[in-house]
Design an enzyme around this catalytic site. Sequence first.
Site, PDB file in Angstrom:
ATOM      1  N   GLN A 115       0.817  -1.210   0.000  1.00 38.84           N
ATOM      2  CA  GLN A 115       0.000   0.000   0.000  1.00 38.84           C
ATOM      3  C   GLN A 115       0.858   1.272   0.000  1.00 38.84           C
ATOM      4  OE1 GLN A 115      -3.636  -0.939   0.604  1.00 38.84           O
ATOM      5  NE2 GLN A 115      -3.899   0.925  -0.573  1.00 38.84           N
ATOM      6  N   LYS A 130      -2.757  -0.900   6.616  1.00 39.45           N
ATOM      7  CA  LYS A 130      -3.754  -1.954   6.321  1.00 39.45           C
ATOM      8  C   LYS A 130      -4.198  -2.569   7.628  1.00 39.45           C
ATOM      9  CE  LYS A 130      -5.603  -3.931   2.675  1.00 39.45           C
ATOM     10  NZ  LYS A 130      -5.772  -3.409   1.304  1.00 39.45           N
ATOM     11  N   ASP A 170     -11.802  -3.936   1.935  1.00 35.96           N
ATOM     12  CA  ASP A 170     -10.963  -4.892   1.203  1.00 35.96           C
ATOM     13  C   ASP A 170     -11.789  -6.191   1.218  1.00 35.96           C
ATOM     14  OD1 ASP A 170      -7.964  -5.155   0.130  1.00 35.96           O
ATOM     15  OD2 ASP A 170      -8.379  -7.008   1.187  1.00 35.96           O
ATOM     16  N   SER A 381     -10.578   6.672  -3.060  1.00 31.53           N
ATOM     17  CA  SER A 381     -10.742   6.929  -1.625  1.00 31.53           C
ATOM     18  C   SER A 381     -10.157   8.294  -1.272  1.00 31.53           C
ATOM     19  CB  SER A 381     -10.026   5.853  -0.798  1.00 31.53           C
ATOM     20  OG  SER A 381     -10.806   4.690  -0.687  1.00 31.53           O
TER      21      SER A 381
HETATM   22  P1  NDP Z   1     -14.604  -9.098  -2.018  1.00 28.78           P
HETATM   23  O1  NDP Z   1     -14.703  -9.607  -0.638  1.00 28.78           O
HETATM   24  O2  NDP Z   1     -15.640  -8.189  -2.544  1.00 28.78           O
HETATM   25  O3  NDP Z   1     -14.479 -10.313  -3.055  1.00 28.78           O
HETATM   26  C1  NDP Z   1     -13.447 -11.232  -2.925  1.00 28.78           C
HETATM   27  C2  NDP Z   1     -13.599 -12.280  -4.018  1.00 28.78           C
HETATM   28  O4  NDP Z   1     -12.401 -13.065  -4.071  1.00 28.78           O
HETATM   29  C3  NDP Z   1     -14.745 -13.257  -3.746  1.00 28.78           C
HETATM   30  O5  NDP Z   1     -15.222 -13.748  -4.949  1.00 28.78           O
HETATM   31  C4  NDP Z   1     -14.020 -14.352  -2.964  1.00 28.78           C
HETATM   32  O6  NDP Z   1     -14.651 -15.611  -3.011  1.00 28.78           O
HETATM   33  C5  NDP Z   1     -12.689 -14.409  -3.664  1.00 28.78           C
HETATM   34  N1  NDP Z   1     -11.681 -14.854  -2.713  1.00 28.78           N
HETATM   35  C6  NDP Z   1     -11.337 -14.244  -1.552  1.00 28.78           C
HETATM   36  N2  NDP Z   1     -10.408 -14.950  -0.894  1.00 28.78           N
HETATM   37  C7  NDP Z   1     -10.164 -16.022  -1.660  1.00 28.78           C
HETATM   38  C8  NDP Z   1      -9.293 -17.132  -1.515  1.00 28.78           C
HETATM   39  N3  NDP Z   1      -8.494 -17.270  -0.447  1.00 28.78           N
HETATM   40  N4  NDP Z   1      -9.307 -18.049  -2.531  1.00 28.78           N
HETATM   41  C9  NDP Z   1     -10.122 -17.902  -3.613  1.00 28.78           C
HETATM   42  N5  NDP Z   1     -10.961 -16.878  -3.786  1.00 28.78           N
HETATM   43  C10 NDP Z   1     -10.979 -15.964  -2.822  1.00 28.78           C
HETATM   44  O7  NDP Z   1     -13.155  -8.409  -2.101  1.00 28.78           O
HETATM   45  P2  NDP Z   1     -12.612  -7.349  -3.159  1.00 28.78           P
HETATM   46  O8  NDP Z   1     -13.208  -7.581  -4.490  1.00 28.78           O
HETATM   47  O9  NDP Z   1     -12.679  -6.020  -2.540  1.00 28.78           O
HETATM   48  O10 NDP Z   1     -11.054  -7.741  -3.201  1.00 28.78           O
HETATM   49  C11 NDP Z   1     -10.501  -8.640  -4.155  1.00 28.78           C
HETATM   50  C12 NDP Z   1      -9.002  -8.391  -4.278  1.00 28.78           C
HETATM   51  O11 NDP Z   1      -8.793  -7.037  -4.696  1.00 28.78           O
HETATM   52  C13 NDP Z   1      -8.202  -8.538  -2.990  1.00 28.78           C
HETATM   53  O12 NDP Z   1      -6.913  -9.014  -3.314  1.00 28.78           O
HETATM   54  C14 NDP Z   1      -8.088  -7.108  -2.475  1.00 28.78           C
HETATM   55  O13 NDP Z   1      -6.977  -6.936  -1.624  1.00 28.78           O
HETATM   56  C15 NDP Z   1      -7.896  -6.387  -3.798  1.00 28.78           C
HETATM   57  N6  NDP Z   1      -8.193  -4.956  -3.809  1.00 28.78           N
HETATM   58  C16 NDP Z   1      -9.398  -4.473  -3.404  1.00 28.78           C
HETATM   59  C17 NDP Z   1      -9.664  -3.115  -3.461  1.00 28.78           C
HETATM   60  C18 NDP Z   1     -10.997  -2.542  -3.114  1.00 28.78           C
HETATM   61  O14 NDP Z   1     -11.180  -1.333  -3.299  1.00 28.78           O
HETATM   62  N7  NDP Z   1     -11.961  -3.328  -2.663  1.00 28.78           N
HETATM   63  C19 NDP Z   1      -8.643  -2.162  -3.902  1.00 28.78           C
HETATM   64  C20 NDP Z   1      -7.435  -2.776  -4.387  1.00 28.78           C
HETATM   65  C21 NDP Z   1      -7.234  -4.116  -4.313  1.00 28.78           C
HETATM   66  P3  NDP Z   1     -15.351 -16.197  -1.681  1.00 28.78           P
HETATM   67  O15 NDP Z   1     -16.647 -15.466  -1.572  1.00 28.78           O
HETATM   68  O16 NDP Z   1     -15.490 -17.649  -1.945  1.00 28.78           O
HETATM   69  O17 NDP Z   1     -14.408 -15.909  -0.540  1.00 28.78           O
HETATM   70  O1  2IT Z   2      -5.841  -2.653  -1.504  1.00 35.75           O
HETATM   71  C1  2IT Z   2      -6.393  -1.519  -1.582  1.00 35.75           C
HETATM   72  O2  2IT Z   2      -5.852  -0.589  -2.172  1.00 35.75           O
HETATM   73  C2  2IT Z   2      -7.705  -1.334  -0.958  1.00 35.75           C
HETATM   74  N1  2IT Z   2      -8.249  -2.288  -0.409  1.00 35.75           N
HETATM   75  C3  2IT Z   2      -8.367   0.012  -0.981  1.00 35.75           C
HETATM   76  C4  2IT Z   2      -7.848   0.865   0.123  1.00 35.75           C
HETATM   77  C5  2IT Z   2      -8.542   2.189   0.326  1.00 35.75           C
HETATM   78  O3  2IT Z   2      -8.163   2.859   1.280  1.00 35.75           O
HETATM   79  O4  2IT Z   2      -9.440   2.565  -0.446  1.00 35.75           O
END
Ligand code: NDP
Ligand code: 2IT
Length: 449
Positions: A115, A130, A170, A381
Amino acid sequence: MATPLDEKIEPIYQEVLARNPGEIEFHQAVREVLESLGPVLVKNPEFAEHKIIERICEPERQIIFRVPWVDTHGVVQINRGFRVEFNSALGPYKGGLRFHPSVYLGIIKFLGFEQIFKNSLTGLPIGGGKGGSDFDPKGKTDGEIMRFCQSFMTELYRHIGEHTDVPAGDIGVGGREIGFMFGTYKRITNRWEAGVLTGKGLNWGGSLARTEATGYGAVYFVDEMLKARKDNFDGKICSVSGSGNVSIYTIEKIQQLGGKVVTCSDSNGYIYDEKGIDLKLVQQLKEIERRRIKDYVNYRKDAKYVKGGNIWEIPCQVAMPSATENEINGKDARILVENGCIAVGEGANMPTTPEGISIFQGAKIAYGPGKAANAGGVATSALEMQQNACRDSWDFASTDQKLQRIMQNIHKDCFEMADKYGDPGNYVLGANIAGFIKVARAMLAMGVV
Ligand code: NDP
Ligand code: 2IT
């Protein structure tokens, strides 16, 4: 087959291993950045003299706390909460909260470390942090989620603030959880302090386009990589993993740009829909009804659900891993390249193993690492914080336009930095160096603190 570290950097890495035993994801994230920094020390000997790398690898503050709560059956449950305030050279600590049973200190530290550089790349005034918990939101009632969030915030509130540390979502943390946590923060502190959390609801301080931002931003980044190769999304077969926040808006933007997404997944299995993913259906199942992705095939008879299985075996031209860390290993990367994949954009954080990365780079495909490609979420954000600071709210189109410009700038910075350091097209090198230098210069200016 890891890239050797510069001789000045190897002992720093060894010290990180010794001081943080067992935190393998943190080691992986640190190593990937340190592999890029050898030539930076040659050009900037003052960074070595002032031990900037050693300082950057040590979080400024690490908070671990008990989170007790009572489940629907009246049984007391105990989870562990974390907030790692990694680096505040560029601004208040900023980064999401992850609720997932796999969470432990090593996961939060890898995410916090990434991050720092991601936030630096956005060009906005945000430091890196984080947090999260090993709490598993799956199968919990709304009441249980609320009680957990309230207990979590009952400790976290004393460490955060609009000028101190600003959490967001996240994995496992979205609008519902941010609402419960904001309510508790407001009650304990008696302050309506919008800038303390981002990802808020639209009618109480949230920003338009924040929900879409990570996915949209990742697609904008890939679009820039394609443009640099005189190509675009039009007609491309794309594979997206996950079916959460990042995946959904990645799919939406790819479709808007003329690409065809044929997969999505969750941790149990993946969907292959040759005709193109029906996004409205995914949103209904995941965002509204909170169901599992396997139910998709009950409504789309031509689609296939593969339990377990390997989503990366589905041939695609563009792959956008958007679920979790290390979801693409060396074998998967090889399969993707053999099947004609020309671009990979990481919506997730560190979804490709070091071996996978070297296969993408060896094949000279366009590979956009997470800290650059998924920076649109945290960037928006920061735009939410700007709106909160001036008690304003911007319309969708102008916020999305700012996001797009930020992603174009990140792409340009990474691209030019890779060129400058003699490895054109290496976005890993470009992102690590561009992200690092800004933080390093700020730390130098502020003295030994
Ligand atoms: P969500 O909780 O909305 O969705 C996560 C998705 O990934 C679900 O489909 C979940 O399936 C799957 N998943 C999670 N853990 C695992 C695992 N161990 N193995 C397989 N599938 C898995 O999270 P986000 O969409 O917010 O986040 C997804 C990724 O993006 C993460 O790496 C996060 O750090 C990254 N990210 C998110 C940001 C944000 O703004 N939200 C910003 C930047 C990066 P299931 O339901 O089965 O767990
Ligand atoms: O991994 C990421 O950059 C996030 N989960 C978003 C963090 C934020 O502060 O919007």
